[in-house]
Design a protein around this motif. Structure first.
Motif, PDB file in Angstrom:
ATOM      1  N   ARG A 159       0.838  -1.144  -0.060  1.00  0.00           N
ATOM      2  CA  ARG A 159      -0.211  -0.001   0.007  1.00  0.00           C
ATOM      3  C   ARG A 159       0.910   1.050  -0.031  1.00  0.00           C
ATOM      4  O   ARG A 159       1.782   1.078   0.690  1.00  0.00           O
ATOM      5  N   GLU A 170     -14.463  -0.250  -7.331  1.00  0.00           N
ATOM      6  CA  GLU A 170     -14.883   0.849  -6.354  1.00  0.00           C
ATOM      7  C   GLU A 170     -15.192   0.307  -4.890  1.00  0.00           C
ATOM      8  O   GLU A 170     -14.879   0.529  -3.882  1.00  0.00           O
ATOM      9  N   ARG A 171     -16.390  -0.640  -5.000  1.00  0.00           N
ATOM     10  CA  ARG A 171     -16.917  -1.141  -3.969  1.00  0.00           C
ATOM     11  C   ARG A 171     -17.343  -2.638  -4.105  1.00  0.00           C
ATOM     12  O   ARG A 171     -17.078  -3.157  -5.137  1.00  0.00           O
ATOM     13  N   SER A 172     -17.736  -3.376  -2.960  1.00  0.00           N
ATOM     14  CA  SER A 172     -17.905  -4.842  -2.954  1.00  0.00           C
ATOM     15  C   SER A 172     -19.367  -4.978  -2.789  1.00  0.00           C
ATOM     16  O   SER A 172     -19.984  -4.090  -1.938  1.00  0.00           O
ATOM     17  N   ASP A 226     -27.523  -0.043  -6.757  1.00  0.00           N
ATOM     18  CA  ASP A 226     -27.070   0.758  -5.515  1.00  0.00           C
ATOM     19  C   ASP A 226     -27.739   1.904  -5.360  1.00  0.00           C
ATOM     20  O   ASP A 226     -28.562   2.278  -6.253  1.00  0.00           O
ATOM     21  N   TYR A 286     -18.307  -2.818  -9.392  1.00  0.00           N
ATOM     22  CA  TYR A 286     -18.300  -3.510  -8.077  1.00  0.00           C
ATOM     23  C   TYR A 286     -17.722  -4.869  -8.072  1.00  0.00           C
ATOM     24  O   TYR A 286     -17.554  -5.376  -9.418  1.00  0.00           O
ATOM     25  N   GLY A 327     -19.743  -2.513   0.666  1.00  0.00           N
ATOM     26  CA  GLY A 327     -18.698  -1.921   1.547  1.00  0.00           C
ATOM     27  C   GLY A 327     -17.644  -1.865   0.113  1.00  0.00           C
ATOM     28  O   GLY A 327     -17.658  -1.709  -0.806  1.00  0.00           O
ATOM     29  N   PRO A 328     -16.348  -1.148   0.734  1.00  0.00           N
ATOM     30  CA  PRO A 328     -15.223  -1.023  -0.002  1.00  0.00           C
ATOM     31  C   PRO A 328     -14.810  -2.068  -0.484  1.00  0.00           C
ATOM     32  O   PRO A 328     -14.785  -3.180  -0.132  1.00  0.00           O
ATOM     33  N   PHE A 329     -14.047  -1.865  -1.672  1.00  0.00           N
ATOM     34  CA  PHE A 329     -13.262  -3.153  -2.334  1.00  0.00           C
ATOM     35  C   PHE A 329     -11.794  -2.845  -1.944  1.00  0.00           C
ATOM     36  O   PHE A 329     -11.146  -1.882  -2.518  1.00  0.00           O
ATOM     37  N   ASP A 330     -11.388  -3.505  -1.106  1.00  0.00           N
ATOM     38  CA  ASP A 330      -9.850  -3.246  -0.368  1.00  0.00           C
ATOM     39  C   ASP A 330      -9.329  -4.540  -0.168  1.00  0.00           C
ATOM     40  O   ASP A 330      -9.668  -5.317   0.623  1.00  0.00           O
ATOM     41  N   GLU A 331      -8.639  -5.006  -1.440  1.00  0.00           N
ATOM     42  CA  GLU A 331      -8.099  -6.243  -1.405  1.00  0.00           C
ATOM     43  C   GLU A 331      -6.448  -6.094  -1.574  1.00  0.00           C
ATOM     44  O   GLU A 331      -6.087  -6.255  -2.820  1.00  0.00           O
ATOM     45  N   THR A 372      -4.481  -2.450  -7.193  1.00  0.00           N
ATOM     46  CA  THR A 372      -5.083  -1.270  -7.956  1.00  0.00           C
ATOM     47  C   THR A 372      -5.519  -1.747  -9.406  1.00  0.00           C
ATOM     48  O   THR A 372      -6.348  -0.999  -9.825  1.00  0.00           O
TER      49      THR A 372
END
Length: 541
Positions: A162, A275-277, A377, A413, A431-435, A439
């Motif tokens: 990150r 952007e999102r999950s 959404d 999504y 929720g956010p997409f943070d994996e 990027t």
């Protein structure tokens, strides 16, 4: 050096979105030369657009329903938990290598997944892929390892990389320099093998595009929507990876000469991460399809606080504590970033199945399909691009092992590798997409390029399915095409005079010997080592 008749170069994750402008600007001169004398276009990947099923389809000429590999895990089509990692043993049909070897041709295969466990190719050789456990033999025959010289199968990925981390620049530079070196070594090793082991066809896959784009797509994004970090050293190291890649391609193409047919392919494309999950199990629970046990918190407290071992391990499970399978009609499993499967709890297929086959099954499946297809959404955007029945996506003898519904998310999504337990404990649908610091992620359209004596130089041409590659390769080798290969031969890219002199020939499907008692992994420890590497890449939970 004896030149092969066909040289296949795989570029994992490569996309014309990047490679076309780079070639035309002079940044990728070797690729530009190939484009100038060949035919090229988009190559449609599998569903999901994922390394293992896509390269398996490339090799077999069949979609996942025809070869049996749907993802990195074996899918739980008749039980509630997945049964381990997939590998080459799970390919249940002939590859183009099998077909060519059966016709008496010599074939070399370098790093094409899945190729572990190794299956010897008569009169040819295999170098293992990213699934090869550390310390395991990775060439067949064994003496090929010494002929490779210095060699790296895969580079350990920088998990959770990150920009906000203090060591971001150092870890990024280390990883990118390792990718560049791996690419250079793979090109050089392939040249040595061409010299040491003459073959009729050689295929080598380079992993670098996929690996670099997952972590550094924001530096590359051609749409201009990503914020480019102010990291000139990282930018330069990233550009060097693709310079090394183009150099390796150029050296291989120059070495084999103009009389060799060149096939350049990628297994999928790439784009900006979602952007999102969407938590699909949360949606299923909210609509009454997935049932949570009453008093589950108390059950968890008793199991974890009062039960002695080994009873605690036996009962500290999602099904005992949280999910009431006997009353649940469906649940979802993430297959990859943009694709999930929905499984219907059919009586007779699953131990606690509660949905009757036939009319009730179809009604439940259609209710879920329609509900997810219509899901929007808060901004009115469609969450799912497509929600389809498995038989509308796949064809072949293994369709019944696919999820009952296949959910493909819209670009905005994605689905995370969250456990069923976590999704049911989270009240929010989105929720956010943070994996893992990603990027970039896979997109369905990769690339192809055909150049050489059989092919017309048509420039940019029509998009094709990845199933189309295997029959075309066999045709250029003069080998009859098995009738169970799915895509028709792309005759429109072949020079008319070549086609007139070389009419396509066909043959019955080529059988493959398999030991169904062998799961393909030598030990659970070997399998876990590969699972850990795949988790770091974001391919597993």
């Amino acid at each position: 050096m004896g030149s092969p008749r066909v040289l296949i170069i795989g570029l994992d994750g490569a996309t014309w979105d990047l490679f076309e402008p780079w070639a035309k600007s002079g940044r990728l001169p070797a690729l530009a030369r190939l484009m100038g004398r060949g035919t090229w276009g988009g190559l449609r990947s599998t569903v999901p657009a994922l390394t293992l099923p896509a390269w398996a389809t490339f090799m077999t000429g069949k979609n996942p329903g025809g070869h049996g590999v749907y993802g990195f895990r074996r899918l739980p089509w008749d039980r509630y938990e997945a049964t381990g990692l997939a590998n080459a043993h799970d390919l249940r049909t002939a590859t183009m290598w099998n077909v060519a070897a059966a016709a008496g041709l010599r074939v070399g295969v370098v790093n094409v997944p899945p190729s572990y466990p190794l299956t010897p190719i008569p009169n040819g050789f295999v170098v293992g892929c990213m699934l090869t456990p550390p310390g395991e033999p990775f060439t067949s025959p064994p003496e090929v390892e010494a002929e490779l010289g210095e060699y790296v199968i895969d580079v350990p990925p920088p998990k959770n990389l990150r920009r906000t981390d203090a060591d971001y620049r150092t870890r990024s530079l280390d990883y990118l320099e390792a990718l560049a070196r791996q690419t250079r070594l793979r090109g050089d090793a392939s040249l040595r093998l061409l010299d040491a082991r003459p073959v009729d066809a050689l295929c080598v896959v380079f992993y670098a595009p996929d690996r670099a784009q997952h972590y550094f797509w924001e530096y590359l994004d051609p749409t201009g929507t990503a914020t480019v970090p102010d990291e000139p050293q990282v930018q330069a190291a990233l550009e060097n990876v693709f310079t090394e890649l183009d150099g390796a391609v150029g050296r291989l193409v120059d070495a084999v000469g103009d009389d060799t047919t060149i096939v350049l392919v990628s297994d999928h494309g790439f784009g900006l991460k979602p952007e999102r999950s969407i938590r699909l199990n949360r949606w299923l629970a909210d609509h009454g399809h997935l049932r949570r046990r009453p008093l589950w918190k108390q059950r968890r407290r008793v199991v974890r606080g009062l039960l002695p071992e080994p009873w605690r391990s036996r009962y500290d499970t999602t099904d005992f504590i949280l999910v009431d399978r006997a009353r649940s009609r469906a649940w979802a499993e993430t297959i990859f970033t943009g694709t999930a499967g929905v499984w219907i709890n059919v009586r007779g297929r699953y131990p606690l199945g509660c949905v009757e086959p036939g009319t009730e099954y179809e009604a439940v499946r259609e209710e879920i399909r329609r509900g997810l297809a219509e899901l929007r959404d808060e901004h009115g955007r469609a969450v799912c691009a497509q929600v389809r029945r498995r038989e509308d996506v796949y064809r072949g003898p293994f369709v019944e092992e696919a999820p009952d519904l296949v959910v493909e998310c819209s670009d905005a999504y994605g689905v995370l590798f969250e456990s069923l337990r976590r999704e049911l404990r989270t009240p929010e649908l989105f929720g956010p997409f943070d994996e893992l610091g990603y990027t970039g992620t896979h997109r369905p359209e990769g690339l192809y390029l055909f150049a050489g004596p059989p092919f017309a130089a048509l420039g940019q041409h029509a998009s094709r399915p990845i199933e189309a590659i295997a029959p075309l390769v066999l045709y250029t080798l003069g080998v009859p095409i098995p009738t169970d290969f799915e895509a028709p031969l792309c005759t429109e890219v072949v020079r008319p005079e070549h086609l007139a002199a070389n009419a396509p020939r066909y043959q019955d499907p080529v059988p493959v010997d398999r030991d169904d008692a062998d799961g393909g992994w030598r030990s659970g420890d070997d399998e876990e080592k590969i699972a850990e590497r795949l988790r770091a890449l974001g391919y597993l939970a």
